[in-house]
Motif scaffolding. Structure first.
Motif, PDB file in Angstrom:
ATOM      1  N   GLY A   1      31.715  13.924  47.141  1.00  0.00           N
ATOM      2  CA  GLY A   1      32.901  13.751  46.327  1.00  0.00           C
ATOM      3  C   GLY A   1      33.740  12.527  46.612  1.00  0.00           C
ATOM      4  N   GLY A   2      33.387  11.734  47.595  1.00  0.00           N
ATOM      5  CA  GLY A   2      34.165  10.532  47.858  1.00  0.00           C
ATOM      6  C   GLY A   2      33.951   9.480  46.795  1.00  0.00           C
ATOM      7  N   GLY A   3      34.712   8.380  46.903  1.00  0.00           N
ATOM      8  CA  GLY A   3      34.553   7.297  45.942  1.00  0.00           C
ATOM      9  C   GLY A   3      35.765   6.406  45.883  1.00  0.00           C
ATOM     10  N   LEU A   4      35.814   5.614  44.827  1.00  0.00           N
ATOM     11  CA  LEU A   4      36.902   4.667  44.595  1.00  0.00           C
ATOM     12  C   LEU A   4      37.817   5.221  43.509  1.00  0.00           C
TER      13      LEU A   4
ATOM     14  N   GLY B   1      45.703   8.409  41.418  1.00  0.00           N
ATOM     15  CA  GLY B   1      44.588   9.196  40.920  1.00  0.00           C
ATOM     16  C   GLY B   1      44.258  10.386  41.809  1.00  0.00           C
ATOM     17  N   SER B   2      43.176  11.069  41.431  1.00  0.00           N
ATOM     18  CA  SER B   2      42.767  12.282  42.138  1.00  0.00           C
ATOM     19  C   SER B   2      41.278  12.224  42.482  1.00  0.00           C
ATOM     20  N   LEU B   3      40.949  12.901  43.558  1.00  0.00           N
ATOM     21  CA  LEU B   3      39.553  13.111  43.956  1.00  0.00           C
ATOM     22  C   LEU B   3      39.439  14.496  44.560  1.00  0.00           C
ATOM     23  N   ARG B   4      38.244  15.039  44.479  1.00  0.00           N
ATOM     24  CA  ARG B   4      37.980  16.333  45.103  1.00  0.00           C
ATOM     25  C   ARG B   4      36.788  16.185  46.024  1.00  0.00           C
ATOM     26  N   LEU B   5      36.993  16.511  47.284  1.00  0.00           N
ATOM     27  CA  LEU B   5      35.923  16.498  48.271  1.00  0.00           C
ATOM     28  C   LEU B   5      35.397  17.919  48.475  1.00  0.00           C
TER      29      LEU B   5
ATOM     30  N   TYR C   1      36.400  10.347  55.303  1.00  0.00           N
ATOM     31  CA  TYR C   1      36.824  11.735  55.448  1.00  0.00           C
ATOM     32  C   TYR C   1      35.666  12.564  56.002  1.00  0.00           C
ATOM     33  N   TYR C   2      35.968  13.324  57.042  1.00  0.00           N
ATOM     34  CA  TYR C   2      34.960  14.123  57.730  1.00  0.00           C
ATOM     35  C   TYR C   2      35.265  15.612  57.590  1.00  0.00           C
ATOM     36  N   CYS C   3      34.243  16.352  57.251  1.00  0.00           N
ATOM     37  CA  CYS C   3      34.344  17.806  57.252  1.00  0.00           C
ATOM     38  C   CYS C   3      34.155  18.315  58.683  1.00  0.00           C
ATOM     39  N   ASN C   4      34.885  19.355  59.025  1.00  0.00           N
ATOM     40  CA  ASN C   4      34.839  19.919  60.366  1.00  0.00           C
ATOM     41  C   ASN C   4      34.738  21.438  60.281  1.00  0.00           C
ATOM     42  N   SER C   5      33.967  22.014  61.178  1.00  0.00           N
ATOM     43  CA  SER C   5      33.870  23.473  61.231  1.00  0.00           C
ATOM     44  C   SER C   5      33.783  23.933  62.677  1.00  0.00           C
TER      45      SER C   5
ATOM     46  N   GLY D   1      30.621  16.745  59.777  1.00  0.00           N
ATOM     47  CA  GLY D   1      29.771  16.168  58.766  1.00  0.00           C
ATOM     48  C   GLY D   1      29.587  14.682  59.006  1.00  0.00           C
ATOM     49  N   GLN D   2      28.824  14.053  58.135  1.00  0.00           N
ATOM     50  CA  GLN D   2      28.504  12.634  58.313  1.00  0.00           C
ATOM     51  C   GLN D   2      29.609  11.723  57.784  1.00  0.00           C
ATOM     52  N   GLY D   3      30.525  12.266  57.028  1.00  0.00           N
ATOM     53  CA  GLY D   3      31.644  11.484  56.506  1.00  0.00           C
ATOM     54  C   GLY D   3      31.400  10.991  55.094  1.00  0.00           C
ATOM     55  N   THR D   4      32.476  10.898  54.325  1.00  0.00           N
ATOM     56  CA  THR D   4      32.400  10.362  52.977  1.00  0.00           C
ATOM     57  C   THR D   4      33.581   9.400  52.778  1.00  0.00           C
ATOM     58  N   GLN D   5      33.306   8.255  52.192  1.00  0.00           N
ATOM     59  CA  GLN D   5      34.318   7.213  52.045  1.00  0.00           C
ATOM     60  C   GLN D   5      35.213   7.506  50.847  1.00  0.00           C
TER      61      GLN D   5
END
Length: 117
Positions: free
Chosen positions: A8-11, A16-20, A93-97, A108-112
């Motif tokens: 879900g990452g991006g520019l 604006g809005s984004l959803r990860l 942005y990194y997901c964590n559990s 997680g591996q991360g998303t820009q």
């Protein structure tokens, strides 16, 4: 072993809005806490938001009122809805559990996410 896969990452332009989204798989039971962290270039990795299995949430002051974290316990997923994005939100942005017995932490591996006009 546990795997976390983000998407879900991006520019996006300022305002604006984004959803990860993040999906956890593997030996996840039980999942205590899921969350999102972010790391901007040259800075440390910081907490964005976390959510417990019972739905209790915690947000960084910088994102309160703009970001919303949600979780689907049946699907082992956690989402981050990001609204009113600012250039300062630009980061990986990194997901964590925190899950399993014994309790361990996974990333997680991360998303820009890039916020720029």
């Amino acid at each position: 072993q546990v795997q976390l896969v983000e998407s879900g990452g991006g520019l996006v332009q300022p305002g604006g809005s984004l959803r990860l989204s993040c999906a956890a798989s593997g030996s996840t039971f039980p999942i205590y806490v899921m969350g999102w962290y972010r790391q901007a270039p040259g800075k440390q990795r910081d907490l964005v938001a976390t959510i417990t299995g019972s739905g209790r949430t915690n947000y960084a002051d910088s994102v309160k009122g703009r970001f919303t974290i949600s979780r689907d316990n049946a699907k082992n997923t956690v989402d981050l809805q990001m609204n009113s994005l600012k250039p300062d939100d630009t980061a990986v942005y990194y997901c964590n559990s925190q899950c399993g017995i014994p309790r361990r932490e996974y990333w997680g591996q991360g998303t820009q996410v890039t916020v720029s006009s």
